[in-house]
Motif scaffolding. Structure first.
Motif, PDB file in Angstrom:
ATOM      1  N   GLU A 513      45.976  24.679  47.614  1.00 51.06           N
ATOM      2  CA  GLU A 513      46.943  25.254  48.550  1.00 51.06           C
ATOM      3  C   GLU A 513      47.212  26.727  48.276  1.00 51.06           C
ATOM      4  O   GLU A 513      47.645  27.445  49.182  1.00 51.06           O
ATOM      5  CB  GLU A 513      48.252  24.454  48.493  1.00 51.06           C
ATOM      6  N   ASN A 514      46.947  27.154  47.043  1.00 51.30           N
ATOM      7  CA  ASN A 514      47.102  28.577  46.732  1.00 51.30           C
ATOM      8  C   ASN A 514      46.262  28.925  45.512  1.00 51.30           C
ATOM      9  O   ASN A 514      46.172  28.153  44.565  1.00 51.30           O
ATOM     10  CB  ASN A 514      48.561  28.943  46.463  1.00 51.30           C
ATOM     11  N   TRP A 515      45.657  30.116  45.565  1.00 54.65           N
ATOM     12  CA  TRP A 515      44.822  30.600  44.463  1.00 54.65           C
ATOM     13  C   TRP A 515      45.115  32.085  44.326  1.00 54.65           C
ATOM     14  O   TRP A 515      44.955  32.850  45.287  1.00 54.65           O
ATOM     15  CB  TRP A 515      43.355  30.352  44.790  1.00 54.65           C
ATOM     16  N   SER A 516      45.568  32.482  43.164  1.00 55.47           N
ATOM     17  CA  SER A 516      45.903  33.890  42.934  1.00 55.47           C
ATOM     18  C   SER A 516      44.680  34.768  43.161  1.00 55.47           C
ATOM     19  O   SER A 516      43.539  34.327  43.038  1.00 55.47           O
ATOM     20  CB  SER A 516      46.444  34.078  41.515  1.00 55.47           C
ATOM     21  N   ASN A 517      44.928  36.033  43.477  1.00 53.48           N
ATOM     22  CA  ASN A 517      43.838  36.968  43.757  1.00 53.48           C
ATOM     23  C   ASN A 517      43.041  37.274  42.502  1.00 53.48           C
ATOM     24  O   ASN A 517      43.572  37.265  41.385  1.00 53.48           O
ATOM     25  CB  ASN A 517      44.386  38.259  44.345  1.00 53.48           C
ATOM     26  N   ALA A 518      41.764  37.552  42.682  1.00 49.47           N
ATOM     27  CA  ALA A 518      40.910  37.967  41.568  1.00 49.47           C
ATOM     28  C   ALA A 518      41.429  39.285  41.001  1.00 49.47           C
ATOM     29  O   ALA A 518      41.951  40.130  41.732  1.00 49.47           O
ATOM     30  CB  ALA A 518      39.470  38.131  42.046  1.00 49.47           C
ATOM     31  N   ILE A 519      41.299  39.444  39.690  1.00 51.05           N
ATOM     32  CA  ILE A 519      41.778  40.656  39.029  1.00 51.05           C
ATOM     33  C   ILE A 519      40.588  41.552  38.682  1.00 51.05           C
ATOM     34  O   ILE A 519      39.442  41.090  38.638  1.00 51.05           O
ATOM     35  CB  ILE A 519      42.588  40.329  37.757  1.00 51.05           C
ATOM     36  N   PRO A 520      40.806  42.851  38.447  1.00 47.82           N
ATOM     37  CA  PRO A 520      39.704  43.746  38.077  1.00 47.82           C
ATOM     38  C   PRO A 520      38.918  43.201  36.884  1.00 47.82           C
ATOM     39  O   PRO A 520      39.497  42.730  35.901  1.00 47.82           O
ATOM     40  CB  PRO A 520      40.425  45.052  37.727  1.00 47.82           C
ATOM     41  N   GLY A 521      37.606  43.252  36.996  1.00 46.75           N
ATOM     42  CA  GLY A 521      36.735  42.721  35.951  1.00 46.75           C
ATOM     43  C   GLY A 521      36.319  41.297  36.187  1.00 46.75           C
ATOM     44  O   GLY A 521      35.423  40.779  35.515  1.00 46.75           O
ATOM     45  N   GLU A 522      36.946  40.631  37.154  1.00 40.38           N
ATOM     46  CA  GLU A 522      36.637  39.227  37.446  1.00 40.38           C
ATOM     47  C   GLU A 522      35.643  39.133  38.597  1.00 40.38           C
ATOM     48  O   GLU A 522      35.833  39.731  39.651  1.00 40.38           O
ATOM     49  CB  GLU A 522      37.914  38.470  37.817  1.00 40.38           C
ATOM     50  N   ILE A 523      34.578  38.389  38.389  1.00 40.07           N
ATOM     51  CA  ILE A 523      33.664  38.025  39.476  1.00 40.07           C
ATOM     52  C   ILE A 523      33.938  36.571  39.807  1.00 40.07           C
ATOM     53  O   ILE A 523      33.855  35.707  38.928  1.00 40.07           O
ATOM     54  CB  ILE A 523      32.192  38.218  39.074  1.00 40.07           C
ATOM     55  N   ARG A 524      34.312  36.318  41.041  1.00 34.36           N
ATOM     56  CA  ARG A 524      34.667  34.957  41.462  1.00 34.36           C
ATOM     57  C   ARG A 524      33.728  34.525  42.584  1.00 34.36           C
ATOM     58  O   ARG A 524      33.876  34.926  43.727  1.00 34.36           O
ATOM     59  CB  ARG A 524      36.118  34.901  41.925  1.00 34.36           C
ATOM     60  N   ASP A 525      32.738  33.710  42.231  1.00 29.81           N
ATOM     61  CA  ASP A 525      31.844  33.138  43.242  1.00 29.81           C
ATOM     62  C   ASP A 525      32.407  31.774  43.625  1.00 29.81           C
ATOM     63  O   ASP A 525      32.201  30.782  42.921  1.00 29.81           O
ATOM     64  CB  ASP A 525      30.433  32.982  42.673  1.00 29.81           C
ATOM     65  N   ASP A 526      33.102  31.721  44.761  1.00 29.91           N
ATOM     66  CA  ASP A 526      33.842  30.502  45.091  1.00 29.91           C
ATOM     67  C   ASP A 526      33.564  29.978  46.496  1.00 29.91           C
ATOM     68  O   ASP A 526      34.405  29.311  47.089  1.00 29.91           O
ATOM     69  CB  ASP A 526      35.355  30.755  44.933  1.00 29.91           C
ATOM     70  N   GLN A 527      32.388  30.299  47.024  1.00 29.07           N
ATOM     71  CA  GLN A 527      31.971  29.812  48.343  1.00 29.07           C
ATOM     72  C   GLN A 527      32.756  30.461  49.485  1.00 29.07           C
ATOM     73  O   GLN A 527      32.592  30.099  50.638  1.00 29.07           O
ATOM     74  CB  GLN A 527      32.121  28.288  48.452  1.00 29.07           C
ATOM     75  N   GLY A 528      33.654  31.392  49.148  1.00 30.05           N
ATOM     76  CA  GLY A 528      34.487  31.995  50.176  1.00 30.05           C
ATOM     77  C   GLY A 528      35.859  31.370  50.277  1.00 30.05           C
ATOM     78  O   GLY A 528      36.635  31.703  51.186  1.00 30.05           O
ATOM     79  N   ILE A 529      36.201  30.497  49.332  1.00 32.71           N
ATOM     80  CA  ILE A 529      37.500  29.818  49.375  1.00 32.71           C
ATOM     81  C   ILE A 529      38.647  30.816  49.322  1.00 32.71           C
ATOM     82  O   ILE A 529      39.696  30.616  49.942  1.00 32.71           O
ATOM     83  CB  ILE A 529      37.607  28.792  48.224  1.00 32.71           C
ATOM     84  N   SER A 530      38.462  31.917  48.598  1.00 32.56           N
ATOM     85  CA  SER A 530      39.535  32.903  48.446  1.00 32.56           C
ATOM     86  C   SER A 530      39.613  33.904  49.594  1.00 32.56           C
ATOM     87  O   SER A 530      40.391  34.854  49.543  1.00 32.56           O
ATOM     88  CB  SER A 530      39.369  33.663  47.122  1.00 32.56           C
ATOM     89  N   THR A 531      38.798  33.687  50.627  1.00 34.11           N
ATOM     90  CA  THR A 531      38.889  34.552  51.806  1.00 34.11           C
ATOM     91  C   THR A 531      40.163  34.217  52.570  1.00 34.11           C
ATOM     92  O   THR A 531      40.352  33.086  53.015  1.00 34.11           O
ATOM     93  CB  THR A 531      37.666  34.345  52.722  1.00 34.11           C
ATOM     94  N   HIS A 532      41.038  35.193  52.734  1.00 35.19           N
ATOM     95  CA  HIS A 532      42.329  34.956  53.381  1.00 35.19           C
ATOM     96  C   HIS A 532      42.206  34.936  54.906  1.00 35.19           C
ATOM     97  O   HIS A 532      41.224  35.405  55.478  1.00 35.19           O
ATOM     98  CB  HIS A 532      43.321  36.048  52.980  1.00 35.19           C
ATOM     99  N   ASN A 533      43.237  34.404  55.525  1.00 35.52           N
ATOM    100  CA  ASN A 533      43.354  34.487  56.971  1.00 35.52           C
ATOM    101  C   ASN A 533      43.362  35.965  57.365  1.00 35.52           C
ATOM    102  O   ASN A 533      44.206  36.727  56.882  1.00 35.52           O
ATOM    103  CB  ASN A 533      44.653  33.803  57.427  1.00 35.52           C
ATOM    104  N   PRO A 534      42.448  36.411  58.213  1.00 34.97           N
ATOM    105  CA  PRO A 534      42.342  37.844  58.514  1.00 34.97           C
ATOM    106  C   PRO A 534      43.550  38.414  59.256  1.00 34.97           C
ATOM    107  O   PRO A 534      43.787  39.621  59.217  1.00 34.97           O
ATOM    108  CB  PRO A 534      41.084  37.922  59.386  1.00 34.97           C
ATOM    109  N   ASP A 535      44.309  37.542  59.917  1.00 34.63           N
ATOM    110  CA  ASP A 535      45.471  38.021  60.677  1.00 34.63           C
ATOM    111  C   ASP A 535      46.739  38.080  59.836  1.00 34.63           C
ATOM    112  O   ASP A 535      47.569  38.979  60.001  1.00 34.63           O
ATOM    113  CB  ASP A 535      45.708  37.114  61.898  1.00 34.63           C
TER     114      ASP A 535
END
Length: 947
Positions: A513-535
């Motif tokens: 239901e919620n995943w904190s944003n990636a921080i500098p230095g972090e590579i997160r390959d997550d299938q696009g799960i962390s892509t936010h609602n564009p609106d």
């Protein structure tokens, strides 16, 4: 609108403009790939990565396959890639990415070809999943005029099949694991005789050119190949199992203390493999009797390997290898790149931290990092460590050399992985994976490839992505000059974030239901799960349905040294906040494990059998913590202070009451998350000792408490929910205490905390303090220090469980206490980490969700019928969770009264009743009052160790 997750979307470590068509150099522009129109037929993190890389290369006309399980079968499980790929004409729906049988697989291949032709795609990208190593699929794509982005069918056949790969390795002088790789040939000889192969071919109307074969083994292989092409069986699984059983008896007799591994030739990622236990692990009056008992399991294990890979159908290649299992092995692999003419390597990866053949934490192995680590160890006087690192450097160089030789032998024209096991100073080739690996970013973060114009050294281009390299090789092949590798970072590390519980068992069905944003230095390959609602820039929830594997994401980072990369990964894990419904992941496990290595020895060389004993040690921590009542412990300590204070007792009571939750809340978190406790103890094992009932603090407990809140990501932050941070009044107390000691340390001459304690124990004021000031200082110290004794419970638990006995030796090997290897204790601690669902004494509940199978394979007998008696340890059913088949065994003996689930492949949920049973012995359940009394008694026992 600037997205809050902009770093995730445009991470410069993995995203860049890769359009060679824009180059000023004519030579560089010649290697553009804009005319490629690939169809992506895989899923998971690699699908999203491929989409990104294609876009960055200027390839915008790609499409993807989308299975029903990734789109409509489960609610909120829509493939997250569709959040960015919104053109419906580029999304092609199929029932599944591959078929369950050979026939279905062939139909899917033809369906993929039709989709490609009908939609103008000219290439196929299979990533690292499903049919990526299917030689038949690759050959079909080639015959259909499609460009397969990956090794060609010749390479797939030469290296992808484990038996052929071992034959090639032997021919090229590559060291291989001792074993037998021709079970199907042996079964053929046993059935027809070596002089009966021609008759067998004639009887089955198979066209085989026996005259072209140099020996009987080649004749057998040619005959078998013809049978596969004809879609018939000339030997079946039972006959192959019997032939392998004969070989197993010989091997077991020769090495009765060794275990052996059975591997179906098309397996990978741990699937299609089983362990045959050693002869001496069985009871018997003679070695012959023990060997017979051990070898009796071979036919069923062979069948299990084939069933798991769905290669037990008529016409399937059912060859299964048997080889010596080196239990103390390390698993290392070499990244190999070639174009069919030249072949090179890009360093190694250590994948030893794995469980059930599934990799968990992977770390780079590079010459540059090893050289630097050798210098550091030598400078620190760590002779044994330096010597081991030198051996590792030599092994790496040998493996890289052999990987390049093997790649040339199989005409590798893309990426491949040369997989080895390392045992002491020896290494053995296991197999070549003819595909890109899940952990490929570990390599590409350390090295990039420079392609240089042969006629002009100043004319070149650089490829940093291995997916990009695959596309370049597929499009330009032998026109590409052999590149040179250039160092990017000395080290990198990857943690696989999986949907598993604390015992690392698959746990499907949760919703993020919620995943904190990636921080500098972090590579997160997550299938696009962390892509936010564009609106709205809001995280969109995602259902981990479990139709496929348990992997959610790959978390990576880099460093100048292995220590710095682990520290960065630890910080990424610390700051990761992942919340949802019925959600269980291995983030806590990774956080604890990374800190175990930081605290015990970053260069430690774990073997592939490390994780289960480590989990058992963590389980023992949890078991011991379950017996301690923190409320009782603190109240008893409080009462002791109040009683000793006499007429000042009320003031002491108030002071301690104000600190109670400050001290107990982080301990409760450690008790609830034993993996966090493991990491904390590993980092602070030298900070505290209990000697003759006296707590000996090597570090200031107030400063340790402050660090504990930080370690648990419970730092005070305005606006953060109180549930997830230190409470404001506790923060005020702790901040005042930390500042007090910081100020005091600046004014007194104390080298460390024991020296400061000794100074505070004296009545006489030191230089710079008046008597009144010193009295005030000592009083403040007593107040701040009061109650910190409860923190000693952590060292008590570590001592009671012998946690610190799991340790790193001077030569970087790891001491694993024998008790942690006990199978019964391992199973017991897995249940401590993840207690089974509460059940009535007359029923068996599903331990996890998944697909239920009452039998080994279609057509075989069920494991149990109504009225059957079963013993503890007997298999009751199989559950398929995230593509892994798990046999569920009976925890006790009894009789099946009623079976509550009928049919094969039925969906079950965790805690669902599966069987009504009549237990042989009635289970006695402790009352809550009995449990509370037991915990109180154990807590008093802990307090008794303190004066």
């Amino acid at each position: 609108m600037q997205a809050s997750n902009n770093y995730y979307l445009s991470n410069p470590m993995v995203h860049k403009d890769r359009q060679l068509s824009k180059s000023r150099s004519e030579w560089v522009r010649a290697f553009a790939c804009n005319d490629m129109k690939p169809l992506i037929i895989c899923r998971g993190p690699i699908r999203k990565e491929a989409m990104d890389v294609f876009e960055e290369m200027g390839i915008s006309t790609y499409g993807i396959l989308l299975s029903e399980k990734d789109s409509i079968t489960y609610t909120n499980a829509l493939a997250p890639e569709l959040r960015t790929l919104t053109d419906p004409d580029r999304v092609h729906r199929v029932p599944d990415y591959t078929g369950a049988t050979k026939e279905e697989r062939q139909k899917r291949i033809q369906q993929i070809i039709r989709i490609a032709h009908d939609n103008g795609y000219n290439a196929i990208f299979a990533g690292y999943g499903f049919m990526s190593e299917d030689a038949e699929m690759v050959e079909s794509m080639e015959n259909a005029g499609l460009n397969f982005i990956g090794p060609c069918s010749f390479t797939q056949k030469s290296a992808g099949m484990k038996d052929q790969a071992k034959r090639t390795a032997l021919e090229t002088g590559v060291s291989v694991t001792p074993g037998v790789n021709n079970a199907t040939s042996l079964a053929l000889f046993a059935k027809y005789g070596k002089d009966g192969l021609v008759k067998c071919a004639k009887d089955h109307k198979l066209d085989v050119d026996f005259a072209a074969c140099k020996d009987e083994e080649e004749q057998a292989l040619a005959l078998l190949a013809a049978s596969y092409s004809a879609g018939i069986d000339i030997v079946n699984a039972a006959e192959i199992g019997a032939a392998l059983q004969v070989e197993a008896k010989r091997m077991l007799a020769e090495k009765p203390n060794n275990r052996f591994r059975l591997k179906a030739i098309a397996g990978g990622g741990g699937k299609g493999q089983r362990i045959l236990q050693s002869a001496n692990s069985y009871e018997g009056a003679t070695i012959e009797e023990k060997v017979e008992k051990a070898a009796a399991n071979v036919p069923s294990l062979v069948l299990e390997c084939l069933i798991e890979l769905k290669t037990n159908g008529v016409g399937d290649n059912k060859n299964v290898l048997i080889e010596m299992n080196i239990d103390t092995t390390r698993h290392q692999e070499i990244q190999v790149v070639g174009n069919g003419e030249w072949c090179m390597t890009m360093g190694g990866r250590d994948c030893s931290l794995q469980m059930h053949e599934q990799k968990l934490l992977e770390v780079s192995v590079t010459e540059e990092e090893l050289q630097a680590a050798i210098e550091v160890a030598a400078a620190a006087g760590k002779t044994e460590e330096a010597e081991q690192l030198k051996k590792d450097l030599v092994i790496l160089q040998h493996m890289e050399r052999e990987g390049a030789v093997f790649g040339e032998a199989v005409k590798l024209d893309s990426l491949g992985t040369f997989e080895c096991i390392v045992d002491g100073e020896a290494h053995y080739f296991m197999e070549m994976n003819t595909r890109i690996q899940v952990e490929h970013r570990v390599t590409e973060l350390c090295y990039k490839l420079k392609f240089t114009n042969p006629d002009d050294s100043g004319d070149y281009f650089i490829a940093e992505s291995l997916v990009e390299v695959m596309v370049l090789l597929a499009r330009h092949g032998k026109n590409l000059p052999k590149p040179t590798r250039i160092l990017r970072e000395k080290t990198s590390v990857e943690a696989r974030m999986n949907a598993t519980n604390q015992a690392l068992q698959p746990h499907a069905g949760g919703v993020i239901e919620n995943w904190s944003n990636a921080i500098p230095g972090e590579i997160r390959d997550d299938q696009g799960i962390s892509t936010h609602n564009p609106d709205t820039d809001v995280f969109m929830k995602y259902h981990l349905a479990g139709a496929y594997d348990s992997n959610i994401a790959l978390l990576l980072t880099t460093g100048e040294t292995r220590l710095s990369s682990y520290q960065r990964l630890a910080e990424i894990l610390r700051r990761t906040e992942l919340r949802g419904k019925d959600l269980s992941t291995n983030l806590e496990f990774h956080y604890g494990l990374v800190h175990w290595f930081i605290g015990n020895g970053i260069n430690a060389r774990p073997s592939t059998n490390f994780i289960v004993p480590y989990l058992t040690a963590v389980g023992l921590l949890k078991e011991q913590a379950n017996q301690i009542d923190l409320e009782v412990a603190f109240n008893e300590i409080r009462q002791k202070y109040v009683a000793a204070a006499g007429e000042n007792g009320k003031a002491w009571a108030e002071a301690l009451d104000a600190k109670k939750l400050l001290l107990i809340r982080p301990l409760e978190r450690l008790f609830a998350e034993p993996h966090y406790m493991s990491g904390w103890l590993s980092m602070n094992k030298d900070s505290l000792r209990i000697v003759d009932g006296e707590i000996v603090w090597k570090a200031n407990p107030i400063e340790m408490l402050d660090k504990l809140y930080h370690y648990l990501n419970m730092d005070f932050e305005k606006g953060k929910p109180a549930r997830y941070m230190i409470w404001d009044h506790d923060h005020d107390i702790l901040s005042a205490a930390v500042n007090f000691y910081k100020s005091l340390n600046a004014k007194v001459d104390a080298a460390d905390f024991p020296a400061l304690q000794a100074l505070l124990a004296k009545d006489k004021a030191p230089k710079g303090f008046s008597d009144d000031e010193w009295l005030a200082v000592r009083s403040a110290h007593a107040g701040y220090f009061a109650g910190t004794e409860v923190l000693a419970v952590l060292m008590y638990i570590a001592t009671e469980t012998g946690f610190c006995e799991l340790s790193v030796n001077a030569d970087l090997s790891i001491t694993i206490p024998e008790r942690l290897t006990n199978k019964d204790l391992q199973k017991q601690m897995a249940k401590v980490l993840v207690p089974p669902p509460a059940a009535k004494s007359d029923e068996v509940l599903a331990a996890s969700g998944g697909m239920y199978y009452p039998r080994e394979a279609p057509g075989m007998d069920v494991f149990v019928n109504e009225g059957d008696h079963f013993n503890a340890g007997d298999t009751l059913y199989i559950v398929e969770v995230m593509k892994m088949f798990n046999k569920v065994i009976a925890p006790f003996s009894g009789t099946i009264a009623k079976i509550l689930v009928e049919g094969d492949g039925m969906i079950i949920k965790k805690g669902q009743p599966l069987f009504k049973i009549i237990p042989d012995e009635m289970i006695v359940i402790e009352t809550p009052e009995e449990v509370a009394e037991m915990r109180r008694a154990k807590t008093i026992e802990f307090l008794a160790t303190l004066k």
